[in-house]
Design an enzyme around this catalytic site. Structure first.
Site, short mmCIF file in Angstrom:
data_model
loop_
_atom_site.label_atom_id
_atom_site.label_comp_id
_atom_site.label_asym_id
_atom_site.label_seq_id
_atom_site.Cartn_x
_atom_site.Cartn_y
_atom_site.Cartn_z
CB SER A 143 -0.71 0.06 1.19
OG SER A 143 -1.51 1.23 1.34
CE1 TYR A 157 -3.98 -1.83 5.24
CE2 TYR A 157 -3.27 0.27 4.52
CZ TYR A 157 -3.84 -0.99 3.94
OH TYR A 157 -3.95 -1.11 2.64
P1 NAP Z 1 -11.66 -5.58 0.11
O1 NAP Z 1 -12.38 -5.14 -1.00
O2 NAP Z 1 -11.98 -5.58 1.71
O3 NAP Z 1 -11.64 -7.43 -0.14
C1 NAP Z 1 -11.06 -7.84 0.93
C2 NAP Z 1 -10.69 -9.23 0.36
O4 NAP Z 1 -9.73 -10.01 1.19
C3 NAP Z 1 -11.83 -10.15 0.19
O5 NAP Z 1 -11.84 -10.74 -0.80
C4 NAP Z 1 -11.99 -10.61 1.66
O6 NAP Z 1 -12.56 -11.96 1.74
C5 NAP Z 1 -10.42 -11.28 1.82
N1 NAP Z 1 -9.85 -11.42 3.11
C6 NAP Z 1 -10.04 -10.58 4.22
N2 NAP Z 1 -9.43 -11.01 5.22
C7 NAP Z 1 -8.97 -12.38 4.72
C8 NAP Z 1 -8.18 -13.44 5.52
N3 NAP Z 1 -8.00 -13.27 6.85
N4 NAP Z 1 -8.13 -14.36 4.55
C9 NAP Z 1 -8.28 -14.42 3.50
N5 NAP Z 1 -9.07 -13.61 3.00
C10 NAP Z 1 -9.40 -12.49 3.48
O7 NAP Z 1 -10.05 -5.11 -0.05
P2 NAP Z 1 -9.34 -4.49 -1.34
O8 NAP Z 1 -9.49 -3.03 -0.99
O9 NAP Z 1 -9.42 -4.95 -2.51
O10 NAP Z 1 -7.91 -4.65 -0.93
C11 NAP Z 1 -7.02 -5.76 -1.23
C12 NAP Z 1 -5.66 -5.58 -0.71
O11 NAP Z 1 -5.39 -4.32 -1.59
C13 NAP Z 1 -5.42 -5.46 0.49
O12 NAP Z 1 -4.07 -6.13 0.99
C14 NAP Z 1 -5.31 -4.06 0.82
O13 NAP Z 1 -4.44 -3.77 2.02
C15 NAP Z 1 -4.66 -3.33 -0.27
N6 NAP Z 1 -4.84 -2.03 -0.68
C16 NAP Z 1 -6.08 -1.60 -0.70
C17 NAP Z 1 -6.12 -0.30 -1.05
C18 NAP Z 1 -7.65 0.42 -1.45
O14 NAP Z 1 -7.72 1.56 -1.47
N7 NAP Z 1 -8.57 -0.32 -1.75
C19 NAP Z 1 -5.29 0.62 -1.07
C20 NAP Z 1 -3.78 0.23 -0.89
C21 NAP Z 1 -3.89 -1.31 -0.63
P3 NAP Z 1 -14.27 -12.08 1.72
O15 NAP Z 1 -14.94 -11.48 0.70
O16 NAP Z 1 -14.60 -13.40 2.23
O17 NAP Z 1 -14.75 -11.10 3.03
#
Ligand code: NAP
Length: 252
Positions: A143, A157
């Protein structure tokens, strides 16, 4: 010949789901990991199958070693692991460090850091030529927070994502001559459910005007970068960390 598999942790929603849909283009069967939302994972599988690809959903919490072992055992049943996207990650509600409980900190690092280490360990055991594997690629989803620090919001985080950056560099060097490339990406503000899960459902709308490109990114824009790093197009790229942040936090 056994089909090749790409495992995307947290592949049911957001960036992970977009990566699963794009991963079909690499010719791999896609292992769609999820923790709670089976319906969302099944929907991703159905979309991949509708596009002519192969996919299967695997439940498992990456913070649990037993679950990680079961996730990789399920992959083994379907074919040969060729790639891993360490995408599963969580945020928590905004808090200062002087308000954070031990439970919160433990969970944050267990999911975001230990989970990525456990999955990387199992992937290296299967892909490294040192272990008789055929090589492969790993992409770690970090991130932009690792550079920003996320003061008064979620320093825990941000620090967990700093650990991911360091893991990317160290693991890349550890397996560079074992056929495995390891790279990272640092997304900026991406329009997914994660902001609502951290208690800030309007975070994207509130912050957009202050972003360099005046908009958030989409999950698919991040997925395209992940796919490039996984693909043979990036055959001499390892240990790299790509900012996919629309210009946010591009300076060290
Ligand atoms: P999201 O929409 O909240 O989706 C999270 C995903 O991770 C879901 O598929 C969830 O499964 C799964 N998950 C959560 N906890 C888990 C666990 N303990 N074991 C296995 N699966 C788990 O998140 P996102 O925004 O796509 O983020 C994905 C990645 O990108 C993360 O690492 C996040 O830190 C990083 N990121 C995101 C952003 C942003 O702005 N969105 C920015 C920087 C980095 P369920 O569907 O079953 O709940």
């Amino acid at each position: 010949m056994a089909q090749s598999i790409v495992l995307v942790t947290g592949g049911s929603r957001g960036i992970g789901a977009a990566a699963c849909l794009r991963a079909v283009e690499l010719g791999h069967a896609v292992a769609v990991n999820y923790v709670h939302n089976k319906a969302a994972a099944d929907a991703v599988v159905a979309k991949i199958e509708a596009r002519g690809g192969a996919a299967f959903a695997i439940q498992g919490n990456v913070q649990s070693e037993a679950d990680v072992l079961a996730i990789f055992a399920a992959c083994d049943e379907h074919g040969q692991l060729a790639a891993l996207v360490n995408n599963a990650g969580i945020v928590d509600y905004p808090a200062r460090v002087d308000e954070m409980s031990a439970e919160r900190l433990t969970r944050m690092f267990a999911v975001n850091v230990v989970g990525s280490f456990l999955c990387s360990r199992e992937a290296v055991k299967r892909m490294s030529t040192r272990h008789g594997g055929k090589g492969g690629a790993i992409v770690n989803v970090g991130s932009a927070a690792s550079k920003l620090g996320s003061a008064s919001q979620y320093v825990d985080y941000a620090a967990s994502k700093g650990a991911i950056d360091t893991m990317t560099v160290g693991l890349a060097l550890e397996v560079a001559d074992e056929g495995i490339r390891v790279n990272g990406i640092r997304p900026g503000i991406i329009d997914t459910d994660i902001h609502a899960s951290g208690g800030l459902p309007d975070r994207v709308a509130k912050i957009e005007a202050n972003l360099p490109m005046k908009r958030a990114g989409t999950a698919d824009e991040v997925a395209k970068a992940i796919m490039w790093l996984l693909s043979e197009e990036a055959s001499y790229t390892t240990g790299a960390i790509l900012d996919v942040s629309g210009g946010r936090a591009i300076l060290p």
